[in-house]
Design an enzyme around this catalytic site. Structure first.
Site, PDB file in Angstrom:
ATOM      1  N   ARG A  46      -7.123 -15.814   9.803  1.00  0.00           N
ATOM      2  CA  ARG A  46      -7.266 -16.669  10.978  1.00  0.00           C
ATOM      3  C   ARG A  46      -8.716 -16.741  11.477  1.00  0.00           C
ATOM      4  O   ARG A  46      -9.138 -17.747  12.018  1.00  0.00           O
ATOM      5  CB  ARG A  46      -6.373 -16.098  12.080  1.00  0.00           C
ATOM      6  CG  ARG A  46      -5.742 -17.149  12.946  1.00  0.00           C
ATOM      7  CD  ARG A  46      -4.693 -16.528  13.804  1.00  0.00           C
ATOM      8  NE  ARG A  46      -4.974 -15.102  13.998  1.00  0.00           N
ATOM      9  CZ  ARG A  46      -4.212 -14.291  14.717  1.00  0.00           C
ATOM     10  NH1 ARG A  46      -3.149 -14.754  15.294  1.00  0.00           N
ATOM     11  NH2 ARG A  46      -4.517 -13.011  14.856  1.00  0.00           N
ATOM     12  N   HIS A 173       2.497   1.771  -3.705  1.00  0.00           N
ATOM     13  CA  HIS A 173       1.273   2.139  -4.432  1.00  0.00           C
ATOM     14  C   HIS A 173       1.438   3.441  -5.218  1.00  0.00           C
ATOM     15  O   HIS A 173       0.680   3.714  -6.136  1.00  0.00           O
ATOM     16  CB  HIS A 173       0.052   2.164  -3.504  1.00  0.00           C
ATOM     17  CG  HIS A 173      -0.070   3.388  -2.657  1.00  0.00           C
ATOM     18  ND1 HIS A 173       0.664   3.578  -1.522  1.00  0.00           N
ATOM     19  CD2 HIS A 173      -0.835   4.494  -2.786  1.00  0.00           C
ATOM     20  CE1 HIS A 173       0.340   4.746  -0.985  1.00  0.00           C
ATOM     21  NE2 HIS A 173      -0.571   5.327  -1.733  1.00  0.00           N
ATOM     22  N   LYS A 177      -0.068   4.953  -9.354  1.00  0.00           N
ATOM     23  CA  LYS A 177      -0.861   6.160  -9.640  1.00  0.00           C
ATOM     24  C   LYS A 177      -0.658   6.561 -11.101  1.00  0.00           C
ATOM     25  O   LYS A 177       0.464   6.591 -11.593  1.00  0.00           O
ATOM     26  CB  LYS A 177      -0.425   7.312  -8.721  1.00  0.00           C
ATOM     27  CG  LYS A 177      -0.827   7.110  -7.267  1.00  0.00           C
ATOM     28  CD  LYS A 177      -0.409   8.301  -6.425  1.00  0.00           C
ATOM     29  CE  LYS A 177      -0.541   8.005  -4.952  1.00  0.00           C
ATOM     30  NZ  LYS A 177      -1.858   8.256  -4.398  1.00  0.00           N
ATOM     31  N   ASP A 230       8.281   6.001   6.486  1.00  0.00           N
ATOM     32  CA  ASP A 230       6.917   5.802   5.978  1.00  0.00           C
ATOM     33  C   ASP A 230       6.750   6.339   4.556  1.00  0.00           C
ATOM     34  O   ASP A 230       6.006   5.765   3.767  1.00  0.00           O
ATOM     35  CB  ASP A 230       5.923   6.505   6.921  1.00  0.00           C
ATOM     36  CG  ASP A 230       4.477   6.260   6.539  1.00  0.00           C
ATOM     37  OD1 ASP A 230       4.104   5.086   6.393  1.00  0.00           O
ATOM     38  OD2 ASP A 230       3.718   7.242   6.379  1.00  0.00           O
ATOM     39  N   HIS A 235       7.995   6.081  -1.236  1.00  0.00           N
ATOM     40  CA  HIS A 235       7.259   6.864  -2.226  1.00  0.00           C
ATOM     41  C   HIS A 235       8.081   8.018  -2.817  1.00  0.00           C
ATOM     42  O   HIS A 235       8.150   8.181  -4.033  1.00  0.00           O
ATOM     43  CB  HIS A 235       5.972   7.444  -1.621  1.00  0.00           C
ATOM     44  CG  HIS A 235       5.093   6.409  -0.976  1.00  0.00           C
ATOM     45  ND1 HIS A 235       4.954   5.136  -1.469  1.00  0.00           N
ATOM     46  CD2 HIS A 235       4.300   6.462   0.119  1.00  0.00           C
ATOM     47  CE1 HIS A 235       4.100   4.457  -0.703  1.00  0.00           C
ATOM     48  NE2 HIS A 235       3.703   5.241   0.270  1.00  0.00           N
TER      49      HIS A 235
HETATM   50  C1  BG6 Z   1       1.154   5.296   2.837  1.00  0.00           C
HETATM   51  C2  BG6 Z   1       1.657   5.832   4.147  1.00  0.00           C
HETATM   52  O1  BG6 Z   1       2.098   4.435   2.257  1.00  0.00           O
HETATM   53  O2  BG6 Z   1       0.888   6.375   1.960  1.00  0.00           O
HETATM   54  C3  BG6 Z   1       0.662   6.800   4.753  1.00  0.00           C
HETATM   55  O3  BG6 Z   1       1.890   4.755   5.042  1.00  0.00           O
HETATM   56  C4  BG6 Z   1       0.299   7.871   3.755  1.00  0.00           C
HETATM   57  O4  BG6 Z   1       1.172   7.373   5.952  1.00  0.00           O
HETATM   58  C5  BG6 Z   1      -0.097   7.270   2.420  1.00  0.00           C
HETATM   59  O5  BG6 Z   1      -0.782   8.622   4.290  1.00  0.00           O
HETATM   60  C6  BG6 Z   1      -0.275   8.335   1.374  1.00  0.00           C
HETATM   61  O6  BG6 Z   1      -0.830   7.767   0.214  1.00  0.00           O
HETATM   62  P1  BG6 Z   1      -1.753   8.614  -0.763  1.00  0.00           P
HETATM   63  O7  BG6 Z   1      -2.040   7.670  -1.879  1.00  0.00           O
HETATM   64  O8  BG6 Z   1      -2.938   9.036   0.004  1.00  0.00           O
HETATM   65  O9  BG6 Z   1      -0.915   9.788  -1.193  1.00  0.00           O
END
Ligand code: BG6
Length: 478
Positions: A46, A173, A177, A230, A235
């Site tokens: 924006r 993500h 890794k 979270d 994860h």
């Molecule tokens: C994120 C979370 O998805 O992953 C964060 O929202 C967390 O709270 C992070 O700190 C951890 O990722 P990494 O790659 O640092 O282990």
């Protein structure tokens, strides 16, 4: 492996994620020669900004978050030449015609929704209305993918109105890794482990994702989520799936995701006695969780430990202990497969308990350790000792290990290649919420108050007790 030339539009192109991860990641791929000539990166947001101003922002982001990347002179300028900016209104019509004018017909199109989920529908609809979306184009979305099952379903339905599932790339993500992908290589590339990888030989599995950071400036988001939403719902769940799933017939997106989905669907509801929630207190290094989120009564957990069971033929009876938290003793993520005792000790009761443990260190100090029992050297008779066979990726692989692309870089390149293996499918995300929701509702209904733990510790005492009660113990987080 080179990819085809692409047009990548980053909605939210001036935001935090774009500056910290996406743009520096793309620059690294550019330096590695993986971004082919003729590709473009278009920031869309924006803010009123010219392309020159945006290039300056990208250059600053690379300097700040690029990890001290050094490239040949002139490389940054060449990269910036491929970058442009269009002021775009996600909720209005401003900028869309110009954006569409930049798209080319014979080029892979990817649209990264680096914005809050409330804008997903607006963006998807406009991509169609302005003729930018083609049957081959891809959209990339970030977590949080919903807040619960209902909102995740609604998001999936919104995206499905405009895009086919094969066009939607939901990022977790952790799947990008290197070490997480290595889990599959270890399990399915070796003959050694898989025959033992079941309830008959495995006593239990521990999955730890420990962080030293607090919630810092993210309190507004985090306090509505907590560690369960979270970290666990996405994860840790993905790690659990990769450790527990059946071997897919091939390394192909749906074969892998079908197997992961079966694991999530086989997860039993967790008894509330098997869940420990914690909140960090204050110390000299920082404020307490409640101060961080500016709510003296917050009941959101910054730590969670739980014992889960997977009801299927392979895992019935083998507990999976999960834990994750902030402001803990160390930043360390590890999966430990603890094998059962040998059925009979020929060395007598004095030899004590000796177990093989395969520990896969995800970060930092990536590598694997296999504890093996041997004879204690010396004349003292047949005394036993556990020693680690230790493999550090950095030592074993040398510079190759260091040059591996980081999670975001790898995932963005997979989007361009059209490979969905490392992205979550809609049904997977929904199944994960379907398991998580009742647990959250349960503690909310009980008005559960998280236990305070000391920053720099391993979490609340109760988390240790969760294991001790079963005659087990957490591996030390170092
Ligand atoms: C994120 C979370 O998805 O992953 C964060 O929202 C967390 O709270 C992070 O700190 C951890 O990722 P990494 O790659 O640092 O282990």
């Amino acid at each position: 492996i080179p990819v085809d030339p692409f047009d990548l539009v980053i909605f939210g192109g001036t935001g935090d994620l774009a500056r910290r991860k996406i743009l520096p990641g793309l620059f690294r791929r550019f330096c590695a020669g993986q971004m082919p000539e003729g590709s473009q990166i278009i920031g869309a947001a924006r803010s009123e900004m010219t392309t020159d101003e945006y290039r300056q922002m990208v250059s600053d982001a690379v300097a700040e978050f690029g990890g001290g990347l050094t490239c040949e002179a002139g490389t940054l300028d060449a990269f910036l030449n491929a970058v442009s900016y269009v002021t775009t209104d996600a909720k209005g019509d401003g900028g869309w015609v110009e954006l569409n004018g930049k798209m080319r017909d014979d080029t892979v199109r990817a649209f990264y929704f680096s914005v809050g989920p409330s804008l997903f529908g607006d963006l998807a609809e406009r991509l169609h209305r302005f003729g930018m979306a083609t049957p081959e184009s891809r959209i990339v979305v970030e977590k949080p993918f919903g807040h619960d099952l209902e909102t995740a379903r609604a998001l999936n339905a919104t995206l499905a109105q405009h895009f086919h599932e094969t066009q939607i790339y939901r990022i977790d993500h952790y799947l990008g890794k290197e070490t997480v992908q290595n889990l599959m290589a270890v399990r399915f590339g070796n003959m050694l482990f898989e025959p033992l990888w079941n309830a008959q030989y495995v006593d239990h599995i521990q999955i730890t994702v420990a962080e030293t950071v607090g919630v810092g400036g993210r309190g507004g988001y985090y306090d509505k989520s907590g560690a369960m939403r979270d970290m666990v719902q996405n994860h840790l769940m993905q790690l659990l799936c990769l450790i527990a799933m059946e071997p897919p017939a091939k390394f192909d997106p749906d074969a892998v995701r079908d197997e992961k989905l079966k694991v999530i669907r086989a997860l039993e509801p967790v008894d509330w006695h098997h869940i420990v929630r914690g909140q960090y207190g204050a110390d000299k290094n920082g404020p307490s969780y409640r101060d961080d989120v500016e709510d003296p009564k917050s009941r959101t957990e910054s730590f969670i430990a739980m014992k889960c069971h997977i009801s299927n033929w392979r895992w019935a009876g083998t507990p999976f202990y999960l834990r994750t938290g902030k402001r803990l003793k160390a930043r360390a993520s590890e999966i430990a497969v603890v094998f059962k005792d040998a059925p009979h000790s020929i060395f007598g009761a004095d030899a004590g308990r000796h177990r093989n443990v395969l520990a896969i260190r995800l970060q930092p100090n990536e590598g694997m350790t296999l504890d093996v029992t041997i004879k204690e050297p010396g004349p003292g008779g047949m005394r036993l000792l556990d020693v680690p066979l230790d493999m550090s990726f950095a030592e074993a692989l040398g510079p190759d290990a260091e040059e591996a692309p980081d999670a975001y870089e790898r995932l963005i390149m997979d989007v361009i290649r059209g490979n969905q293996t490392l992205f979550m499918r809609g049904d997977e995300v929904e199944a994960a919420w379907a398991w998580t929701d009742p647990l959250i509702e349960g503690w909310q209904a009980r008005n559960d108050v998280p236990k305070t733990y000391d920053p720099g510790s391993s979490g609340p005492e109760d988390a240790l007790m969760l294991m001790h009660r079963d005659g087990r113990k957490w591996r030390e987080v170092k």
